[in-house]
Design a protein around this motif. Structure first.
Motif, PDB file in Angstrom:
ATOM      1  N   ASP A  40       0.844  -1.182   0.000  1.00 16.53           N
ATOM      2  CA  ASP A  40       0.000   0.000   0.000  1.00 16.53           C
ATOM      3  C   ASP A  40       0.889   1.244   0.000  1.00 16.53           C
ATOM      4  O   ASP A  40       1.657   1.475   0.929  1.00 16.53           O
ATOM      5  CB  ASP A  40      -0.888  -0.051   1.256  1.00 16.53           C
ATOM      6  CG  ASP A  40      -1.823   1.135   1.321  1.00 16.53           C
ATOM      7  OD1 ASP A  40      -1.986   1.804   0.274  1.00 16.53           O
ATOM      8  OD2 ASP A  40      -2.376   1.394   2.405  1.00 16.53           O
ATOM      9  N   ILE A  41       0.793   2.001  -1.075  1.00 14.52           N
ATOM     10  CA  ILE A  41       1.640   3.183  -1.209  1.00 14.52           C
ATOM     11  C   ILE A  41       0.762   4.421  -1.243  1.00 14.52           C
ATOM     12  O   ILE A  41      -0.210   4.478  -1.999  1.00 14.52           O
ATOM     13  CB  ILE A  41       2.452   3.120  -2.525  1.00 14.52           C
ATOM     14  CG1 ILE A  41       3.320   1.855  -2.552  1.00 14.52           C
ATOM     15  CG2 ILE A  41       3.321   4.359  -2.691  1.00 14.52           C
ATOM     16  CD1 ILE A  41       3.852   1.544  -3.931  1.00 14.52           C
ATOM     17  N   ASP A  42       1.086   5.374  -0.416  1.00  8.03           N
ATOM     18  CA  ASP A  42       0.364   6.646  -0.429  1.00  8.03           C
ATOM     19  C   ASP A  42       1.363   7.730  -0.019  1.00  8.03           C
ATOM     20  O   ASP A  42       1.610   7.943   1.156  1.00  8.03           O
ATOM     21  CB  ASP A  42      -0.812   6.585   0.555  1.00  8.03           C
ATOM     22  CG  ASP A  42      -1.629   7.879   0.522  1.00  8.03           C
ATOM     23  OD1 ASP A  42      -1.227   8.817  -0.198  1.00  8.03           O
ATOM     24  OD2 ASP A  42      -2.662   7.943   1.213  1.00  8.03           O
ATOM     25  N   ILE A  43       1.959   8.353  -1.006  1.00  6.38           N
ATOM     26  CA  ILE A  43       3.032   9.300  -0.676  1.00  6.38           C
ATOM     27  C   ILE A  43       2.815  10.668  -1.309  1.00  6.38           C
ATOM     28  O   ILE A  43       2.221  10.791  -2.374  1.00  6.38           O
ATOM     29  CB  ILE A  43       4.410   8.767  -1.131  1.00  6.38           C
ATOM     30  CG1 ILE A  43       4.349   8.340  -2.585  1.00  6.38           C
ATOM     31  CG2 ILE A  43       4.870   7.617  -0.267  1.00  6.38           C
ATOM     32  CD1 ILE A  43       5.684   8.016  -3.160  1.00  6.38           C
ATOM     33  N   ILE A  44       3.298  11.659  -0.605  1.00  6.74           N
ATOM     34  CA  ILE A  44       3.205  13.041  -1.090  1.00  6.74           C
ATOM     35  C   ILE A  44       4.566  13.702  -0.913  1.00  6.74           C
ATOM     36  O   ILE A  44       5.162  13.621   0.152  1.00  6.74           O
ATOM     37  CB  ILE A  44       2.169  13.847  -0.284  1.00  6.74           C
ATOM     38  CG1 ILE A  44       0.775  13.246  -0.490  1.00  6.74           C
ATOM     39  CG2 ILE A  44       2.193  15.316  -0.692  1.00  6.74           C
ATOM     40  CD1 ILE A  44      -0.287  13.824   0.405  1.00  6.74           C
ATOM     41  N   LYS A  45       5.063  14.305  -1.970  1.00  4.54           N
ATOM     42  CA  LYS A  45       6.340  14.999  -1.863  1.00  4.54           C
ATOM     43  C   LYS A  45       6.398  16.117  -2.896  1.00  4.54           C
ATOM     44  O   LYS A  45       5.951  15.948  -4.027  1.00  4.54           O
ATOM     45  CB  LYS A  45       7.486  14.016  -2.107  1.00  4.54           C
ATOM     46  CG  LYS A  45       8.864  14.625  -1.885  1.00  4.54           C
ATOM     47  CD  LYS A  45       9.955  13.612  -2.224  1.00  4.54           C
ATOM     48  CE  LYS A  45      11.326  14.235  -2.186  1.00  4.54           C
ATOM     49  NZ  LYS A  45      11.957  14.253  -0.887  1.00  4.54           N
ATOM     50  N   ARG A  46       6.946  17.252  -2.466  1.00  3.36           N
ATOM     51  CA  ARG A  46       7.124  18.347  -3.424  1.00  3.36           C
ATOM     52  C   ARG A  46       8.493  18.232  -4.074  1.00  3.36           C
ATOM     53  O   ARG A  46       9.488  18.047  -3.400  1.00  3.36           O
ATOM     54  CB  ARG A  46       7.016  19.694  -2.708  1.00  3.36           C
ATOM     55  CG  ARG A  46       5.608  20.014  -2.372  1.00  3.36           C
ATOM     56  CD  ARG A  46       5.412  21.448  -1.923  1.00  3.36           C
ATOM     57  NE  ARG A  46       4.012  21.625  -1.556  1.00  3.36           N
ATOM     58  CZ  ARG A  46       3.030  21.745  -2.453  1.00  3.36           C
ATOM     59  NH1 ARG A  46       3.306  21.748  -3.740  1.00  3.36           N
ATOM     60  NH2 ARG A  46       1.780  21.874  -2.058  1.00  3.36           N
ATOM     61  N   LEU A  47       8.522  18.335  -5.385  1.00  2.44           N
ATOM     62  CA  LEU A  47       9.788  18.185  -6.107  1.00  2.44           C
ATOM     63  C   LEU A  47      10.105  19.453  -6.873  1.00  2.44           C
ATOM     64  O   LEU A  47       9.205  20.118  -7.383  1.00  2.44           O
ATOM     65  CB  LEU A  47       9.685  17.050  -7.128  1.00  2.44           C
ATOM     66  CG  LEU A  47       9.344  15.656  -6.640  1.00  2.44           C
ATOM     67  CD1 LEU A  47       9.200  14.731  -7.828  1.00  2.44           C
ATOM     68  CD2 LEU A  47      10.412  15.163  -5.707  1.00  2.44           C
ATOM     69  N   GLU A  48      11.401  19.748  -6.974  1.00  2.00           N
ATOM     70  CA  GLU A  48      11.837  20.814  -7.865  1.00  2.00           C
ATOM     71  C   GLU A  48      12.216  20.148  -9.172  1.00  2.00           C
ATOM     72  O   GLU A  48      13.322  19.649  -9.331  1.00  2.00           O
ATOM     73  CB  GLU A  48      13.046  21.550  -7.277  1.00  2.00           C
ATOM     74  CG  GLU A  48      12.740  22.435  -6.085  1.00  2.00           C
ATOM     75  CD  GLU A  48      11.951  23.687  -6.458  1.00  2.00           C
ATOM     76  OE1 GLU A  48      12.053  24.105  -7.627  1.00  2.00           O
ATOM     77  OE2 GLU A  48      11.221  24.207  -5.592  1.00  2.00           O
ATOM     78  N   GLY A  49      11.289  20.095 -10.079  1.00  2.00           N
ATOM     79  CA  GLY A  49      11.560  19.395 -11.334  1.00  2.00           C
ATOM     80  C   GLY A  49      12.112  20.332 -12.381  1.00  2.00           C
ATOM     81  O   GLY A  49      12.294  21.526 -12.144  1.00  2.00           O
ATOM     82  N   SER A  50      12.374  19.782 -13.569  1.00  2.00           N
ATOM     83  CA  SER A  50      12.897  20.611 -14.649  1.00  2.00           C
ATOM     84  C   SER A  50      11.805  21.538 -15.187  1.00  2.00           C
ATOM     85  O   SER A  50      12.080  22.565 -15.785  1.00  2.00           O
ATOM     86  CB  SER A  50      13.450  19.733 -15.769  1.00  2.00           C
ATOM     87  OG  SER A  50      12.528  18.706 -16.075  1.00  2.00           O
ATOM     88  N   ASN A  51      10.544  21.142 -14.952  1.00  2.00           N
ATOM     89  CA  ASN A  51       9.445  21.988 -15.429  1.00  2.00           C
ATOM     90  C   ASN A  51       8.816  22.772 -14.275  1.00  2.00           C
ATOM     91  O   ASN A  51       7.614  22.947 -14.214  1.00  2.00           O
ATOM     92  CB  ASN A  51       8.352  21.133 -16.089  1.00  2.00           C
ATOM     93  CG  ASN A  51       8.928  20.083 -16.996  1.00  2.00           C
ATOM     94  OD1 ASN A  51       9.871  20.363 -17.722  1.00  2.00           O
ATOM     95  ND2 ASN A  51       8.381  18.887 -16.941  1.00  2.00           N
ATOM     96  N   GLY A  52       9.645  23.199 -13.336  1.00  2.00           N
ATOM     97  CA  GLY A  52       9.126  23.929 -12.188  1.00  2.00           C
ATOM     98  C   GLY A  52       8.746  22.978 -11.068  1.00  2.00           C
ATOM     99  O   GLY A  52       9.138  21.818 -11.070  1.00  2.00           O
TER     100      GLY A  52
END
Lengths: 226, 284
Positions: free
Chosen positions: B3-15
Motif C-alpha cells: 500500500d503506497i500513499d506518498i506526497i512529496k514536493r519536487l523541484e523538477g525541470s518543469n518547475g
C-alpha cells in the motif's frame, strides 16, 4: 666541513607523525562532510581551509599563545598534566597538524564527493552501514585521492617554515627542521651549506610529486580513478 | 498487499511538481511505471527504497516502512534496486559484488548460472559489456531475496537484441524469486511483454492503473490500427502533400489530404489510425 643530516631526519619524523595523525583525524571528517547536506557545511569548509590563506606567522602566533603558560589552555596543560608544548617537538606536531590540516582534508573530501552518489546508495541497499560503506566501497575507489592527500600533507609539512619558527624556535635536534636550518645558513652567510640543503629539498620534493603523478596516471590507465 | 500513499514536493525541470501517488499493488505482481520524463517516476522508486524522504505511508505486508513516526533506513528494507547505470562496485569482481549484498555463495552461483554469467564471475565490472553489467546488477539486487525489486529503466541503455534477452531473464527471475517487481520503462513493447499491471503517471499523479492491454492499446471503437507518432517532414509531390512520420523506431510516409495538410506541421505529435481493413500478417 661536516654536514649533519639531523634537520632532515627531524623534518621526516615530524612529517610522518603529522601525516599519520591527520589521516586518522581528517578521514572521518572528510567522509562526514562529503555526505553532509547541512546548511552549515560552508562554514565548516571555510574554517578548515583557513590555514591555507592565513600567513603562517598568524597561525604560529595563535598556536604559540594558546600553548603558552599565559593562555588558559596552556596553563591548564601545564598545571594538570605537567606538559609544556612550546619550543619543543610536541608543540611542533600540534602546530603542524593545524597548519597542514586542509591539505589532508580537501583531497579526501573531493575524492569522496567524486564518487557517484548511487555507488554509496547501492551499498546501503546491500544492507551495509555507513562505516562498512566507507571501508569497502568508498576507500578502495578513491585510492589516488588517498595517496595525494597523504603525500601532499607529508610534503607540505616538510616544507613549512613560518609556523615552525614561531612555535618551535630553532633548537638543534628538537625543533630545528631542514627549512629552518637553511634559513640559519643563509643568515650566517654559509651559502655552501645552504646550497646543499636546498638542493636536497628540491630533489626530495620533486620525487615525492613525481610519485603521486605516476601513481595517478597508472590508476587512470586501468580505469579505476574516481 | 503493498500500500503506497506518498506526497512529496519536487523541484523538477518543469518547475515545482507535487508528487501525490496512491497505489495498491498485489504481492508477486509485475508492475510497470510509465510516464514522461520529469513526471516523478524515478523519485517514486527512490522513495520506495528509502533513498529519499516523503510524507505519507508505505506499508508492505502489514509492516510500515514509512509513516508519520517511522522511517526505515534503506539497509533495513527488503528491497533490491537496479539503477539505470548499473552501479556495480568497481573494486570488486562480479562474484564479490554479489557476495557483498549477502554472503551466500550457493545463491550467487545459481543466479550467475541462470543469467549465463558464471564464466565471468572473476571479472571486474569495467571489463564487462553494458548488458553483462546490468545482469550482474540485477543478480546483486536479488541476493537478499527482496520482497520488492525496483528497476529504474534497467534496459534503456542497451541495444534491442540485448533488451529482449534481458526482458526474458528478468521475467524468469521475477517468477523464480516470487518478488513484487516495479519497473520504470519507456517502451510500450517492453511493458506489454513483461507486466501484469501498468501505472501511467502524469504530473506526479497516477492517471491510470490497469492491465497493459487496457492502457497501452490506443485503438477504440471501430478503428483497427492506431499509433502515436511525430511528424518529421512534410513535402510536396506533384499535387499531393506527403508526411514522413516517426512511429516508435520506424518511419512511414503517409499522404495527407488538403485539410490535414493545412493543420499539421513538422514536429507535431499525431495519431495515425485507419479503419476497417484487414491487415496481412506474414513471417519475415
Amino acid at each position: 666541513m661536516e654536514y649533519s643530516f639531523e634537520p632532515f631526519l627531524l623534518s621526516f619524523k615530524l612529517a610522518s607523525i603529522v601525516s599519520i595523525i591527520l589521516f586518522l583525524v581528517a578521514l572521518p571528517l572528510a567522509w562526514k562532510l562529503s555526505l553532509s547536506r547541512s546548511k552549515l557545511k560552508p562554514i565548516y569548509e571555510a574554517l578548515s581551509a583557513l590555514p591555507i590563506v592565513l600567513p603562517p606567522t598568524v597561525l604560529g602566533f595563535y598556536v604559540l599563545y594558546a600553548l603558552s603558560q599565559n593562555s588558559p589552555l596552556g596553563s591548564l596543560l601545564e598545571e594538570y598534566l605537567g606538559v609544556k608544548l612550546v619550543f619543543n617537538f610536541y608543540g611542533l606536531v600540534i602546530a603542524s597538524c593545524i597548519y597542514s590540516f586542509p591539505f589532508m582534508l580537501q583531497p579526501l573530501q573531493s575524492g569522496f564527493e567524486s564518487l557517484p552518489k548511487s555507488l554509496i546508495e547501492a551499498s546501503y541497499l546491500c544492507g551495509k552501514s555507513n562505516f562498512q560503506t566507507l571501508l569497502h566501497v568508498a576507500l578502495p575507489n578513491i585510492k589516488s585521492s588517498l595517496l595525494t592527500a597523504i603525500v601532499i600533507t607529508f610534503a607540505h609539512t616538510i616544507g613549512e617554515f613560518g609556523v615552525v619558527l614561531m612555535v618551535g624556535g630553532s633548537i638543534s635536534g628538537e625543533t630545528k627542521v631542514a627549512s629552518i636550518a637553511i634559513y640559519e645558513f643563509v643568515e650566517t652567510l654559509d651559502y655552501r651549506s645552504a646550497h646543499i640543503y636546498s638542493a636536497i629539498m628540491v630533489a626530495i620534493s620533486f620525487f615525492v610529486l613525481l610519485l603521486v603523478y605516476v601513481f595517478n596516471y597508472k590508476q587512470k590507465k586501468i580505469g579505476f580513478l574516481r | 498487499m503493498i500500500d503506497i500513499d506518498i506526497i512529496k514536493r519536487l523541484e523538477g525541470s518543469n518547475g515545482e511538481l507535487k508528487l501525490d501517488i496512491k497505489l495498491e499493488i498485489k504481492e508477486g505482481s509485475f508492475v510497470s511505471i510509465l510516464g514522461k520524463s520529469g513526471s516523478g517516476k524515478t523519485t517514486l522508486l527512490r522513495i520506495l527504497a528509502g533513498l529519499e524522504s516523503s510524507a505519507g505511508h508505505i506499508e508492505i505486508d502489514g509492516e510500515f516502512w514509512l509513516n508519520k513516526k517511522i522511517f526505515v533506513h534503506p539497509r533495513q528494507r527488503s528491497v533490491g534496486f537496479v539503477f539505470q547505470d548499473y552501479t556495480l562496485f568497481p573494486n570488486m569482481s562480479v562474484f564479490e559484488n554479489l557476495l557483498f549484498a549477502k554472503d551466500d555463495k550457493k545463491l550467487a552461483i545459481s543466479l550467475l548460472e541462470m543469467t549465463e554469467l558464471d564464466n565471468l564471475k572473476d571479472r571486474y565490472p569495467l571489463k564487462l559489456s553494458g548488458g553483462q553489467q546490468q545482469r550482474v546488477s540485477i543478480c546483486r539486487a536479488l541476493m537478499r531475496k527482496p520482497k520488492i525489486l525496483l528497476l529504474d529503466e534497467p534496459l534503456s541503455a542497451l541495444d534491442m537484441q540485448m533488451r529482449e534477452k534481458l526482458q526474458t531473464e528478468i521475467l524468469k527471475l521475477h517468477k523464480t524469486f516470487g518478488t513484487t517487481t516495479i519497473m520504470v520503462s519507456h517502451s510500450p513493447n517492453e511493458i506489454y511483454k513483461m507486466s501484469d499491471f501498468v501505472a501511467l503517471i502524469e504530473d506526479g499523479k497516477v492517471k491510470k492503473y490497469g492491465k497493459p492491454k487496457d492502457i497501452l492499446l490506443k485503438t477504440s471503437g471501430s478503428q483497427k490500427f492506431s499509433f502515436g507518432g511525430r511528424i518529421l517532414d512534410i513535402y510536396r509531390a506533384d499535387i499531393l502533400k506527403i508526411a514522413v512520420i516517426a512511429i516508435d523506431n520506424q518511419i512511414v510516409e503517409i499522404v495527407l489530404d488538403s485539410n490535414e495538410a493545412e493543420i499539421l506541421k513538422i514536429g507535431d505529435s499525431v495519431r495515425v489510425s485507419t479503419k476497417a481493413f484487414s491487415p496481412i500478417v506474414s513471417k519475415i
